[in-house]
Design an enzyme around this catalytic site. Sequence first.
Site, mmCIF file in Angstrom:
data_model
loop_
_atom_site.group_PDB
_atom_site.id
_atom_site.type_symbol
_atom_site.label_atom_id
_atom_site.label_comp_id
_atom_site.label_asym_id
_atom_site.label_seq_id
_atom_site.Cartn_x
_atom_site.Cartn_y
_atom_site.Cartn_z
ATOM 1 N N LYS A 108 0.840 -1.201 0.000
ATOM 2 C CA LYS A 108 0.000 0.000 0.000
ATOM 3 C C LYS A 108 0.870 1.244 0.000
ATOM 4 O O LYS A 108 1.582 1.532 0.956
ATOM 5 C CB LYS A 108 -0.907 0.057 1.226
ATOM 6 C CG LYS A 108 -1.911 1.228 1.114
ATOM 7 C CD LYS A 108 -2.537 1.621 2.415
ATOM 8 C CE LYS A 108 -1.726 2.632 3.191
ATOM 9 N NZ LYS A 108 -1.752 3.990 2.615
ATOM 10 N N GLU B 260 10.534 0.787 10.027
ATOM 11 C CA GLU B 260 11.490 1.885 9.811
ATOM 12 C C GLU B 260 10.739 3.159 10.159
ATOM 13 O O GLU B 260 9.849 3.580 9.412
ATOM 14 C CB GLU B 260 11.930 1.940 8.345
ATOM 15 C CG GLU B 260 12.610 0.687 7.843
ATOM 16 C CD GLU B 260 14.047 0.549 8.312
ATOM 17 O OE1 GLU B 260 14.513 1.415 9.077
ATOM 18 O OE2 GLU B 260 14.688 -0.434 7.921
ATOM 19 N N CYS C 237 13.529 10.478 6.947
ATOM 20 C CA CYS C 237 13.512 10.008 8.334
ATOM 21 C C CYS C 237 14.908 10.068 8.945
ATOM 22 O O CYS C 237 15.046 10.253 10.144
ATOM 23 C CB CYS C 237 12.928 8.610 8.419
ATOM 24 S SG CYS C 237 13.649 7.453 7.253
ATOM 25 N N GLU D 244 10.448 14.988 15.817
ATOM 26 C CA GLU D 244 10.755 14.976 14.386
ATOM 27 C C GLU D 244 9.846 15.986 13.691
ATOM 28 O O GLU D 244 8.620 15.945 13.837
ATOM 29 C CB GLU D 244 10.522 13.577 13.816
ATOM 30 C CG GLU D 244 10.912 13.472 12.361
ATOM 31 C CD GLU D 244 10.712 12.065 11.814
ATOM 32 O OE1 GLU D 244 9.694 11.438 12.152
ATOM 33 O OE2 GLU D 244 11.570 11.610 11.046
#
Lengths: 322, 477
Positions: free
Chosen positions: B181, B255, B289, B386
Amino acid sequence: MTDTAPPPGTAAPSPPDAAASNAALRAFLHGLPGVDEVGVQARAADLATRSIKTTAKARAIDLAIRMVDLTTLEGADTPGKVRALCAKAVRPDPADRSVPSVAAVCVYPDLARTAADALAGSGVAVASVATAFPSGRAPLEAKLADTRRAVADGAAEIDMVIDRGAFLAGDYRAVHDQITAVKEACGPAHLKVILETGELATYDNVRRASWLAIHAGADFIKTSTGKVSPAATLPVTLIMLEAVRDHHAATGRRVGVKPAGGIRTTKDALRNLVLVNEVAGPGWLDPAHFRLGASSLLNDLLMQRTRLSTGSYPGPDYYTLD
Amino acid sequence: MEYAPAPESRAVVSLRTSYELFIDGEFTPAKSGEELTTVNPADEEPLARVAVAGAADIDRAVAAARRAYEGAWGRMSGAERGKYLFRIARIIQERSRELAVLESLDNGKPIKETRDVDLPLVAAHFFYHAGWADKLSHAGLGPAPRPLGVAAQVIPWNFPLLMLAWKIAPALATGNTVVLKPAETTPLTALAFAGICQEADLPPGVVNIVTGAGDTGRALVAHPGTDKVAFTGSTEVGREIARAVAGTGKRLTLELGGKGANIVYDDAALDQAVEGIVSGIFFNQGHVCCAGSRLLVQESVADELLPRLRARIERLRLGDPLDKNTDIGAINSAAQLDRIRELARAGADEGAESWSPACRLPERGYWFPPTVLTGVTQAHRVAREEIFGPVLSVLTFRTPEEAVAKANNTPYGLSAGVWTEKGSRMLWTAERLRAGVVWSNTFNKFDPASPFGGYKESGYGREGGRHGLEAYLVHAA
């Protein structure tokens, strides 16, 4: 775009007594930030992907023409060849008067007078390689005499070579003092100091030699004689542009940069201009602060210029050989 | 010197007005009947309508993957599987210009990055894993490691095609089949990849692409018919997935987010460090990331480094992602733009000083200027959370011990960078950093042979390299 070099006082300043002794010079030059080889090559490769098209390309080509030091440095040079080159320097394309003149014609000292006579009143300067070009291996007195003679014969710009042997031996003071002496011998003429980066072996040495030449009074720092390979590479030019940028930020004095040797195509020239624009800043996008030392580049610039305005490539026979 | 516009042509891409799901080797309408619209983040223009897979569609996709696993694909030799992967890799290379433009349109990232980074890496991942397909018994995972079965894979919007390659290439090389997906804002290159699977004559059901948003992802992850879940995305969603998978016996790799430290020592090659800082945080608009979003600079060179950094950032060109000279493109979505704005504002509210270059933002689309926050401390939100945008938080340190302590003082542990000309200091620092990747005098460099993954809340498992194969294999009993 604005000139966004770091504000004064932030770049490596030069201690007033840096040249007081060889040890002081060494301490200063080896105290400069190092150069990471992989990083500088990657940055140069990245800037080489800039896409300069249409109006930007047209402007850049004309600017590049105005920055060319049209050069002939062969043992077989004759007054006739130099006169032909001077005619071309003043009017690069006889068929198109909108083409600007180049910045200078660069010749051996014994032909400076010929070039000066041919260029009189044209606005194109005479540049002459003095100081026992290209090896530089002659006594200082000979180098100074070579320089004085070229200036007396009409050279407005002197391209000197540094003593690479002394530099590689770590005798920075000797290199510094020679440059200072030649600068003095130049009188009103501008001094371009050739580092011969292909013989300096490391990017760290390129950075140190740049600062050394700048401190000794160079008006321009120049990559190569054109007699040693590799000559002007983009990473080397990039490091030299960083040096003049940082020196300008620290002192306000704007030293010029001249890559020379191996620049043959319009693409090469445009990549150099992108480096100037993005590394040193638009303040260097002027023949007073950036030159291209070349012999065969000009015709390619002329061909690309014609292609931009007419849409088709003219054959090489439409341009003069020299 | 102004650069004239140098736009890459959109003509190489033929967009359809609507896209169906890719199940069992064919494009097929969603039983759910729902659709979503994917837009170009650079101008907010709708690009295409895309089917939303519901529970029944996920059932179909998983069943097709199971049939393929138990059928042709599962029985195929590694050498034969490798041929399919090589074929896919070559088609990706042949169609790389089209895919690069499509990725820029759908994601908002600059064409020079899709062209020079994403697409070469996508092809490289398929080539690399194609080479492993017939050599798995030599991977150090036992004499005859076996595939897991059907893998459910959910990928993010920041590197849509690259993350697809990271997921699908190792899964197929090891003999698994997949249901993948893509993110709801960037489904188009995954659907183009479905076409590539057809072009490569990949057996039906080996790769299935189901599009949709969070509900589709939840249905896929929770589906009992899969043997493995692989997810790249936010830590928040990763936690939810870990809970959903817990106790099911499925294998899971995650991840997740990061807050990478980029440590600049006083003896660093400063001009190259500046480049590394810029690529560390402004590459892909900071939608990375493993971005170096925390700059830790030694106090003694901070005053020399920061003006150089600002001068360099002034030169970044922000604008049309399809212009070949654009360095910074659009933020991927309105929602992400809101999050970046909220966090950047929090930084200023907490006392950090915010600086951005004088660049004009386009009137339409989702844009955020490159931003540097100085005077940040470990206690600030912008040093801990983040941001996933072009916002750099700058902290200083005085000693190597302090640099390492600050770098490790984060719930994340994905990446770090170290800048020094001194080899011993480099190694001393690298071995103390709790991060999955430590870059030395460079940043954001990727290679399919190099394993990638995190510590702590940056997830678990590795992708790429020999280690990455392990996530899709079981040791022979």
